[in-house]
Write a protein that holds these residues in place. Sequence first.
Motif, PDB file in Angstrom:
ATOM      1  N   ASP A 196     -48.902 -24.307  14.361  1.00 13.14           N
ATOM      2  CA  ASP A 196     -48.506 -23.951  13.149  1.00 13.14           C
ATOM      3  C   ASP A 196     -49.109 -24.570  12.164  1.00 13.14           C
ATOM      4  O   ASP A 196     -49.230 -25.715  11.232  1.00 13.14           O
ATOM      5  CB  ASP A 196     -46.906 -24.296  13.073  1.00 13.14           C
ATOM      6  CG  ASP A 196     -46.569 -23.921  11.337  1.00 13.14           C
ATOM      7  OD1 ASP A 196     -47.696 -22.358  11.289  1.00 13.14           O
ATOM      8  OD2 ASP A 196     -45.566 -23.925  10.764  1.00 13.14           O
ATOM      9  N   THR A 209     -47.016 -21.819   8.433  1.00 14.24           N
ATOM     10  CA  THR A 209     -46.223 -20.832   8.056  1.00 14.24           C
ATOM     11  C   THR A 209     -45.069 -20.815   8.570  1.00 14.24           C
ATOM     12  O   THR A 209     -43.891 -20.067   7.716  1.00 14.24           O
ATOM     13  CB  THR A 209     -47.288 -19.817   8.408  1.00 14.24           C
ATOM     14  OG1 THR A 209     -48.679 -19.264   8.317  1.00 14.24           O
ATOM     15  CG2 THR A 209     -46.413 -18.534   8.770  1.00 14.24           C
ATOM     16  N   TYR A 210     -44.775 -20.714  10.109  1.00 15.99           N
ATOM     17  CA  TYR A 210     -43.312 -21.413  10.796  1.00 15.99           C
ATOM     18  C   TYR A 210     -42.650 -22.674  10.224  1.00 15.99           C
ATOM     19  O   TYR A 210     -41.439 -22.308   9.486  1.00 15.99           O
ATOM     20  CB  TYR A 210     -43.718 -21.679  12.342  1.00 15.99           C
ATOM     21  CG  TYR A 210     -44.974 -20.518  12.744  1.00 15.99           C
ATOM     22  CD1 TYR A 210     -43.612 -18.961  12.836  1.00 15.99           C
ATOM     23  CD2 TYR A 210     -45.022 -20.871  13.333  1.00 15.99           C
ATOM     24  CE1 TYR A 210     -44.158 -18.067  12.939  1.00 15.99           C
ATOM     25  CE2 TYR A 210     -46.387 -19.415  14.476  1.00 15.99           C
ATOM     26  CZ  TYR A 210     -45.738 -18.478  14.447  1.00 15.99           C
ATOM     27  OH  TYR A 210     -45.884 -17.402  15.219  1.00 15.99           O
TER      28      TYR A 210
END
Length: 186
Positions: free
Chosen positions: A80, A84-85
């Motif tokens: 990541d 985003t996550y």
Amino acid sequence: MSGDSFKDGLIAHIPSLRAFAASLSGSITLADDLVQDTLLKAWANADKFEPGTNMRAWLFTILRNIYYSLYRKRSREVQDSEGTYAQRLAVHGNQEGHLEIADFQAALAQLPEEQREALIMVGATGISYEEAAEICGVALGTIKSRVNRARTRLAEMLSTSGVEETGPDAKMLAALRVSGSESSLP
């Protein structure tokens, strides 16, 4: 085995541990970390090493187990680099929410019994003003007045003017619904 001879044995095996770790991981940096973790684990478990047995095999087993544990852990991790996550998984702390709910409960307890009762019936349980008036055996206007005075007094005691002063804590939002701010809730 004495402490000095155990230490000397560990030191003597560092080059072969490093070579084995580099061949397993494919990275000198990771190999150094693996060797360090292996030496720490071996030192912490020195009492479990049986003198006269193969120290090299024991250390290689420790290193191998550390590497495969790390490998299994990495296989469950998601890359990541953009974050985003992490943005989607972010959870707001609830420490302030617990303090705010405690303040709310203390302020609610300070309200006169009639106001507290009316506020809880209308705000927390969702009973209509008409039903609350019937349950309490008072006029509709009396219930509305009690709820309004309770909401106003709670807002004064809590020094709040609305939901925008609080975080997204679900407990706090529920508490504010009870105190009558439901018109400004999302």
